[in-house]
Each structure stands twice: as C-alpha cells, then as structure tokens.
Design a protein around this motif. Sequence first.
Motif, PDB file in Angstrom:
ATOM      1  N   ARG A  22       5.097   7.101   2.179  1.00 36.70           N
ATOM      2  CA  ARG A  22       5.359   5.966   2.765  1.00 36.70           C
ATOM      3  C   ARG A  22       4.835   4.620   2.057  1.00 36.70           C
ATOM      4  O   ARG A  22       4.046   4.718   1.113  1.00 36.70           O
ATOM      5  N   ARG A  23       5.301   3.645   2.577  1.00 32.12           N
ATOM      6  CA  ARG A  23       5.006   2.170   1.823  1.00 32.12           C
ATOM      7  C   ARG A  23       4.918   1.104   3.050  1.00 32.12           C
ATOM      8  O   ARG A  23       5.426   1.203   4.117  1.00 32.12           O
ATOM      9  N   VAL A  24       3.599   0.224   2.715  1.00 25.68           N
ATOM     10  CA  VAL A  24       3.099  -0.502   3.991  1.00 25.68           C
ATOM     11  C   VAL A  24       3.114  -1.785   3.104  1.00 25.68           C
ATOM     12  O   VAL A  24       2.069  -1.978   2.204  1.00 25.68           O
ATOM     13  N   SER A  25       3.423  -2.696   3.636  1.00 24.08           N
ATOM     14  CA  SER A  25       3.564  -4.081   3.044  1.00 24.08           C
ATOM     15  C   SER A  25       2.446  -4.683   3.293  1.00 24.08           C
ATOM     16  O   SER A  25       1.773  -4.562   4.275  1.00 24.08           O
ATOM     17  N   LEU A  76       0.900  -1.117  -0.078  1.00 23.96           N
ATOM     18  CA  LEU A  76      -0.222  -0.055   0.024  1.00 23.96           C
ATOM     19  C   LEU A  76       0.921   1.299  -0.128  1.00 23.96           C
ATOM     20  O   LEU A  76       1.697   1.462   0.762  1.00 23.96           O
ATOM     21  N   ILE A  77       0.837   2.036  -0.936  1.00 25.80           N
ATOM     22  CA  ILE A  77       1.666   3.042  -1.275  1.00 25.80           C
ATOM     23  C   ILE A  77       0.978   4.340  -0.983  1.00 25.80           C
ATOM     24  O   ILE A  77      -0.254   4.872  -1.658  1.00 25.80           O
ATOM     25  N   GLU A  78       1.493   5.224   0.060  1.00 17.39           N
ATOM     26  CA  GLU A  78       0.905   6.858   0.081  1.00 17.39           C
ATOM     27  C   GLU A  78       1.816   7.829  -0.796  1.00 17.39           C
ATOM     28  O   GLU A  78       3.146   7.338  -0.770  1.00 17.39           O
ATOM     29  N   LEU A  79       0.953   8.530  -1.414  1.00 17.40           N
ATOM     30  CA  LEU A  79       1.785   9.379  -2.309  1.00 17.40           C
ATOM     31  C   LEU A  79       1.335  10.780  -1.891  1.00 17.40           C
ATOM     32  O   LEU A  79       0.180  11.206  -1.692  1.00 17.40           O
ATOM     33  N   SER A  80       2.210  11.924  -2.252  1.00 15.84           N
ATOM     34  CA  SER A  80       1.559  13.212  -1.983  1.00 15.84           C
ATOM     35  C   SER A  80       0.824  13.774  -3.217  1.00 15.84           C
ATOM     36  O   SER A  80       0.819  12.963  -4.102  1.00 15.84           O
ATOM     37  N   LEU A  81       0.339  14.591  -3.162  1.00 21.12           N
ATOM     38  CA  LEU A  81      -0.621  15.363  -4.231  1.00 21.12           C
ATOM     39  C   LEU A  81       0.251  15.673  -5.374  1.00 21.12           C
ATOM     40  O   LEU A  81      -0.321  15.848  -6.496  1.00 21.12           O
ATOM     41  N   ASP A  82       1.536  15.655  -5.393  1.00 19.52           N
ATOM     42  CA  ASP A  82       2.330  15.839  -6.402  1.00 19.52           C
ATOM     43  C   ASP A  82       3.059  14.724  -6.859  1.00 19.52           C
ATOM     44  O   ASP A  82       4.162  14.756  -7.738  1.00 19.52           O
TER      45      ASP A  82
END
Length: 305
Positions: free
Chosen positions: A105-108, A94-100
């Motif tokens: 962060r990365r969650v396995s 599960l990958i969190e991205l900023s709006l740009d």
Amino acid sequence: MHRLVRPKPLLLILSVIALIALVAAGQYLRLFERAWFNLHTLWQPVNGQSIALDQYQVAVEAQVIVGLDDDVSALTFDPVRKSLFTVTNKNSELIELSLDGQIVRRVSLVGFGDPEAVEFITTDTYVITDERQQRLIKVHLGSNTTFLDAADAEQMTLGVHMSGNKGFEGLAYDSVGKRLFVAKERDPMLIYEVHGFPHYNPEKSYAVHVVNNPKRDAGMFVTDLSSLQYDERSGHLLALSDESRLILELDVDGRPLSTLSLSKGRQGLQKTVPQAEGIAMDDDGTMYLVSEPNLFYVFKKPVQN
C-alpha cells in the motif's frame, strides 16, 4: 668521481604531503579504528550475546521494488502486520512492503517536509522524521488510511546541531525501555535517546528527556549514519553507514561487537550496495535493507546444525 645524488627537495615535500594526506584520509574514514577492531576480533572469543552480523549472507540482492521510482529512505518492521514500511522524500509517501519486497500500500504524506525515517512503535502507531526541521512526528495508520497530515499529528522538534540536510536519518525504538533512538547523519554524527516521546500513557504527565552518549558515538568507526535498528532480544543497537558500507552492532554499553560489510565479495554480495538507506530486522532475525533509489535486499544467518 661521481657526487652522491641527493633527493630533490620538491620530491621530499611531495612525499611528505602525500603521507599526510593518506593519514588524514585514514583518520577521516576511521580506517585505523576499523582495522584494529578487525584484528582484535581475530583472537577474541565470540561474544555469546552478539548477533554476529559477520555470519549473515545475502539471500535477496538488489531486487528492484517494482512500481517505485522515487528514492526510498529508512525501513522498519511491523511485527503486527508482518510487513515493512519505508518513506520517500520527494513525492512524500509512506510505503508498506511485503517481506519479499512487493508494494502492499501507499499512503500520501502531507506537511512532513523532508521525511527521512520511519519507525514502528506499537499497533498502528509510527514515528516519522522531518530531517531538515528535525521534527519527530507520531502518526496513526489505520487499515483504511489513505493519507497522513502532519498538522493533525503529535510532534516535537529537537532543534539541536542544526546543519542543513545533515539531520535525522534513522530511528529505532526500545519498547521495553520506552526509548526512541534518533540518529543524526553527521556534522556531528550522534545518536540521541528520547524518553517521553511518543507519549504512550495519556493518564501520566507529559515530559520529554533527551540524552546522548558521546563515548558510544566516538567508538563508532563509521563516517555517517543512515539508519538504526534496535534488537529487543539482545538489547543491542545496529547502526547502518552508507559511506562506510557497514552495519555495526553495538552492545548495551555502546561497544562494537560485530559488523556486516556491504561491499562486493562480502556476505555473498555480487556487487557493492550502492547507497544503503534503511535496515530492519524481523522476529526471526532476518535482516532487510533498502538502497536508493529502489533496491531491496535480504540477509539471513545460516541455520546452525
């Protein structure tokens, strides 16, 4: 005296076969319905409730998500964190991205099989799909979470229209109506409405109700579904099709209202979006899109003076 030259039977047969093939291709690709919609919108007044996807222009095109080599799939906007989330299905994360479009962060993901879609539900709460097993998995993501194990999560299996890897490709959530929209990619292409999952009130009985809308689904002139987005302000549903290179806006009755093309030369695009996999829209109406393997796009509607 010269005799009239008659067309050779073989040429006639080949012409008929070619015509049948063209009609069949047009029917499969839903080109006739799409052409009729485009023609109809030329003289039809603009619907005041429409999101007007055709007015959007690309602001960020094909930006590589640095540090991500795996194929991204799906996209959702988290209005609390003011960020985006996507999933990868090879080395499941599960990958969190900023709006740009930068990795935050990365969650396995452990035991999720083939994660294909993710959707924000409420603060720290998301639903992730397992495409092949048609599971819907509710997860809780804290600020210090480093991995998520499906065995510890609330989940349900729909088990409808099982067909290999043509399973659940998209999710969207209506927080007011407490409806989770689930898109089946194709064979057949369907959108289910799941009521009662995820379970949001422990004090009430737990009952799940699944419905679909065949009339709405038949009216979508696309050949597959890759992602969904529910717009809380209008109550309209956005459906992304990779094969048709189109985002389609559906009103509350399931009628198509507007489209956004992902082809070269449309919406300001310099190149066709190669394999669109996920869309999300933020509180301001800005639209974000990811394309395999790791491309990031932003579309915005010009400010009206």
